[in-house]
Design an enzyme around this catalytic site. Structure first.
Site, PDB file in Angstrom:
ATOM      1  N   SER A 153       0.854  -1.068  -0.024  1.00  9.08           N
ATOM      2  CA  SER A 153       0.063  -0.094  -0.132  1.00  9.08           C
ATOM      3  C   SER A 153       0.881   1.178  -0.047  1.00  9.08           C
ATOM      4  O   SER A 153       1.985   1.169   0.505  1.00  9.08           O
ATOM      5  CB  SER A 153      -0.887   0.070   1.334  1.00  9.08           C
ATOM      6  OG  SER A 153      -1.283   1.311   1.403  1.00  9.08           O
ATOM      7  N   TYR A 166      -2.010  -0.879  10.039  1.00  7.14           N
ATOM      8  CA  TYR A 166      -2.044  -1.418   8.685  1.00  7.14           C
ATOM      9  C   TYR A 166      -0.774  -0.857   7.783  1.00  7.14           C
ATOM     10  O   TYR A 166      -0.133  -1.556   7.329  1.00  7.14           O
ATOM     11  CB  TYR A 166      -3.433  -0.915   7.872  1.00  7.14           C
ATOM     12  CG  TYR A 166      -3.329  -1.335   6.499  1.00  7.14           C
ATOM     13  CD1 TYR A 166      -3.769  -2.483   6.054  1.00  7.14           C
ATOM     14  CD2 TYR A 166      -3.271   0.028   5.569  1.00  7.14           C
ATOM     15  CE1 TYR A 166      -3.696  -2.753   4.623  1.00  7.14           C
ATOM     16  CE2 TYR A 166      -3.536  -0.187   4.219  1.00  7.14           C
ATOM     17  CZ  TYR A 166      -3.653  -1.350   3.886  1.00  7.14           C
ATOM     18  OH  TYR A 166      -3.797  -1.769   2.497  1.00  7.14           O
ATOM     19  N   LYS A 170       2.110  -2.949   6.346  1.00  7.13           N
ATOM     20  CA  LYS A 170       2.332  -3.031   5.017  1.00  7.13           C
ATOM     21  C   LYS A 170       4.034  -2.501   4.586  1.00  7.13           C
ATOM     22  O   LYS A 170       4.592  -2.926   3.699  1.00  7.13           O
ATOM     23  CB  LYS A 170       1.428  -2.157   4.118  1.00  7.13           C
ATOM     24  CG  LYS A 170       0.097  -2.452   4.139  1.00  7.13           C
ATOM     25  CD  LYS A 170       0.059  -4.041   3.127  1.00  7.13           C
ATOM     26  CE  LYS A 170      -1.364  -4.145   2.683  1.00  7.13           C
ATOM     27  NZ  LYS A 170      -1.492  -5.561   1.978  1.00  7.13           N
TER      28      LYS A 170
END
Ligand SMILES: NC(=O)c1ccc[n+]([C@@H]2O[C@H](COP(=O)([O-])OP(=O)(O)OC[C@H]3O[C@@H](n4cnc5c(N)ncnc54)[C@H](O)[C@@H]3O)[C@@H](O)[C@H]2O)c1
Length: 266
Positions: A153, A166, A170
């Site tokens: 991401s 998150y 990532k």
């Protein structure tokens, strides 16, 4: 007139045997569809086995390729072993792994994220890709144009405190895969995409309200729109096919030329 030269020839995936994790819907389904559309056999490995089978059947009907779906929780070692064995049995090998699974919710209070949430995100977004890659490795090592490609991401490379657990996981995935590219040099090419906003129902489920979604839908990126699964799939096809044969150890932005993650305000 017969063509003496076909510029798309190296983008064909004929003879390739692919596993796409999280391929039952959205970006993963788009990747599975593109790789099958380019001639690969594809196994969709997804937590939702029923939806994986439905999506695979639709792709098989549309592309004429052998595309199958199977239930698999990529955070579970036994399930990983099962899907890898089933794919190798069905197709006679594995040449290509797309580690597409991942996701993470927004934390309303980024100063109070629990250790459990950090660990869960790390397991889903980073460790699962490591385990899938190592489980596929004996097959990848035997294959022509072997490749691992990852759905990372844009938030891994830019401040993104609304989705801190998150984004952190990532970033770990991206770093891990550059290192693995070096570990597997001359055997398996390994690359990751830093994906920008591809609007899905998941944004609502992750706690991003309609007003914020609207801001994301009109992102301040160079292209001026959010992404489609096909935008990501096009880049994945390049990385996985022989056309990407000179690309390894790279982290590539596919985000419309975005410069910032702006969930709140301008
Ligand atoms: N949508 C975006 O804007 C965006 C942006 C950047 C990166 N990404 C990344 O791209 C990838 C795909 O995103 P998406 O929006 O299509 O996601 P999605 O949530 O729509 O789909 C994810 C799929 O993974 C499956 N899945 C979830 N947990 C699993 C598990 N433990 N084992 C196996 N399957 C599991 C789900 O059933 C689902 O089919 C993710 O890694 C995501 O982090 C997405």
């Amino acid at each position: 007139m017969a063509r003496a030269y076909d510029a798309f020839a190296e983008f064909r995936m004929t003879g390739h045997n692919v596993v796409v994790t999280g391929g039952a819907q959205n970006i993963g389904a788009g990747i599975a569809r593109s790789l099958a559309g380019a001639g690969a056999r594809v196994m969709i490995a997804d937590l939702n086995g029923e939806k994986a089978a439905e999506t695979a059947a639709a792709i098989a009907a549309e592309t004429g390729q052998d595309c199958r779906g199977m239930a698999c929780d990529v955070t579970d070692e036994a399930a990983i072993r099962a899907v890898v064995a089933a794919t190798a049995d069905a197709f006679g090998g594995i040449s290509t792994l797309v580690n597409n699974v991942g996701w993470g919710g927004r934390h309303p209070d980024p100063t109070a994220i629990s250790e459990e949430d950090f660990v869960q995100s790390y397991k889903l977004n980073a460790i699962s890709a490591y385990r899938m890659s190592m489980a596929c490795l004996p097959y990848l090592e035997q294959a022509e144009n072997a490749a691992i490609a990852n759905s990372s991401s844009f938030s891994a490379a830019t401040p993104a405190y609304d989705i801190l657990a998150y984004a952190t996981a990532k970033a770990a995935l991206t770093q891990m895969m550059v290192s693995i590219a070096h570990m597997l040099s001359r055997k398996v090419r390994v690359n990751s995409l830093l994906i920008g906003t591809v609007m899905t129902a998941g944004y609502g489920e992750a706690g991003i309200d309609p007003a914020m979604q609207d801001r994301l839908m009109h992102p301040d990126n160079l292209v001026g729109r959010t992404g489609r699964p096909q935008d990501v799939a096009n880049a994945m096809l390049w990385l996985c096919s022989p056309a990407g044969g000179w690309v390894s150890g790279q982290t590539i932005n596919v985000h419309g030329g975005g410069g910032v993650v702006r969930l709140f305000g301008d």
